[in-house]
Write an enzyme that holds these catalytic residues in place. Sequence first.
Site, PDB file in Angstrom:
ATOM      1  N   HIS A 270      -2.163  -1.348  10.163  1.00 39.57           N
ATOM      2  CA  HIS A 270      -1.684  -2.718  10.328  1.00 39.57           C
ATOM      3  C   HIS A 270      -0.429  -2.706  11.205  1.00 39.57           C
ATOM      4  O   HIS A 270       0.274  -1.694  11.295  1.00 39.57           O
ATOM      5  CB  HIS A 270      -1.325  -3.345   8.980  1.00 39.57           C
ATOM      6  CG  HIS A 270      -2.500  -3.681   8.125  1.00 39.57           C
ATOM      7  ND1 HIS A 270      -2.797  -4.958   7.707  1.00 39.57           N
ATOM      8  CD2 HIS A 270      -3.484  -2.904   7.607  1.00 39.57           C
ATOM      9  CE1 HIS A 270      -3.888  -4.947   6.967  1.00 39.57           C
ATOM     10  NE2 HIS A 270      -4.317  -3.699   6.881  1.00 39.57           N
TER      11      HIS A 270
ATOM     12  N   GLU B 139       0.811  -1.225   0.000  1.00 40.10           N
ATOM     13  CA  GLU B 139       0.000   0.000   0.000  1.00 40.10           C
ATOM     14  C   GLU B 139       0.847   1.278   0.000  1.00 40.10           C
ATOM     15  O   GLU B 139       0.486   2.273   0.621  1.00 40.10           O
ATOM     16  CB  GLU B 139      -1.004   0.002   1.161  1.00 40.10           C
ATOM     17  CG  GLU B 139      -2.140  -0.982   0.964  1.00 40.10           C
ATOM     18  CD  GLU B 139      -3.417  -0.598   1.696  1.00 40.10           C
ATOM     19  OE1 GLU B 139      -3.567   0.578   2.091  1.00 40.10           O
ATOM     20  OE2 GLU B 139      -4.279  -1.481   1.866  1.00 40.10           O
TER      21      GLU B 139
END
Length: 430
Positions: free
Chosen positions: A272, A49
Amino acid sequence: MATERPSRLRVFSLNCWGIRFFSQLCTQRYEMIGELLCQEQHDIALLQEVWSERDFLFLKRKLSSSHPYTHYFKSGVIGSGLAVFSRHRIQDALLYQYSLNGYPYMLRHGDWFGGKAVGLVIVDVSGLKAHVYVTHLHAEYSRAQDEYLSHRTVQSWELLQFVRHTSCGADLVVLGGDLNMHPQDLGNRLLRSHTGLRDCYTETDTFDGCEDGHTLIADNHFTKKQDLVPFEKGIRIDYILMKGSQRVTMKCESLSTTKGPVADKPFPYSDHEALTAEFALLHSEDSRQRGSSDTLAVSEQMEVVAEARALVKEGLCQTEALRDKAMHLMFGALLLLLLPLAMAFLPCSCSCSFSTLGLLGAVCMVLLLSGALLYLLFTTHIKVLKETEDQMMLTSNDLQTKLTGCQLSGSSSLDGSPEIQPLSPFKREE
């Protein structure tokens, strides 16, 4: 048998949540991630990402001393988001973009616009040939009603096929990334059983991190609590997997994760948690095969493939139903398009202005075009699902043959019958 003192390899993996203008505190967090990688001196960092190439270039400049070798994988509309930073020389790179990755009309999810893929870099680690993979699979937005389950299963199948066919000749294999799957989900079991990759969390000697190895936790400031339902404490969807070879024995000595809040920082690195695995690499002269050719392993592989085939078939039926709806939309729009054309030539059409007729015609054209595009999209998806099912059928037939051979070999060993030896390769006389 180990012949040399073990060497070390430290691998880092993180989903950076780097969606510009949407992710919170993106610039500040990239600064923190760069500082972390500079301090910790990992051998290889696998990032997901990193959607903006500008952010990748920022990290590349910041890590130019600690990680001089880099590669940024480009695919899709906004990129794959995959980046690799390495202290060791990257010899080669390869990208495979997944065939299925959601729907373009699901704007609130947006996975289709990111070219979800698996990237491979071949790295020279102290004379050893390391095949290092980084990947990011389609997100799971609802555990109860997962409309992307068949897409993620196809991605898992393509991932394992890519690893199987590109890792031949590697001394060691490492795969890191956000798989968006729980440890016992079908796609995860499919990947591990057919590649021989081992989960560092279950293999490590020591673990320091979140409870049960969770990488999406409730204590993280950026985590949306609804994403964890029905798992209150957290879920484990980010992984580092490993596999050695006949030349090298690979052992995970330690695995750690970040734990939400960062000391002396006002917010975490990402939504995360990051993973860090430390491996011991032992050169070995043992030429024995350590594959999963025994009856139990083959039987397990067959069961997982059968389960995956059934799920792909279910996804195929759902996609065919969507294609039928798209076709109905096309025909409905075509019939509606005839209405303003008919009204334009009828005597009573004087009561209707040309602007009204034009507007109605434009709406019909938009519906017709939308139906046609959706029909093409779903037709493409159907072909991918059918191709995946055919590949799974071939694999299933091959596994059945192996299982029969294992059973025959086992029975002949039990009754004392002489074992049939394979024919040696034909050698041409000089």
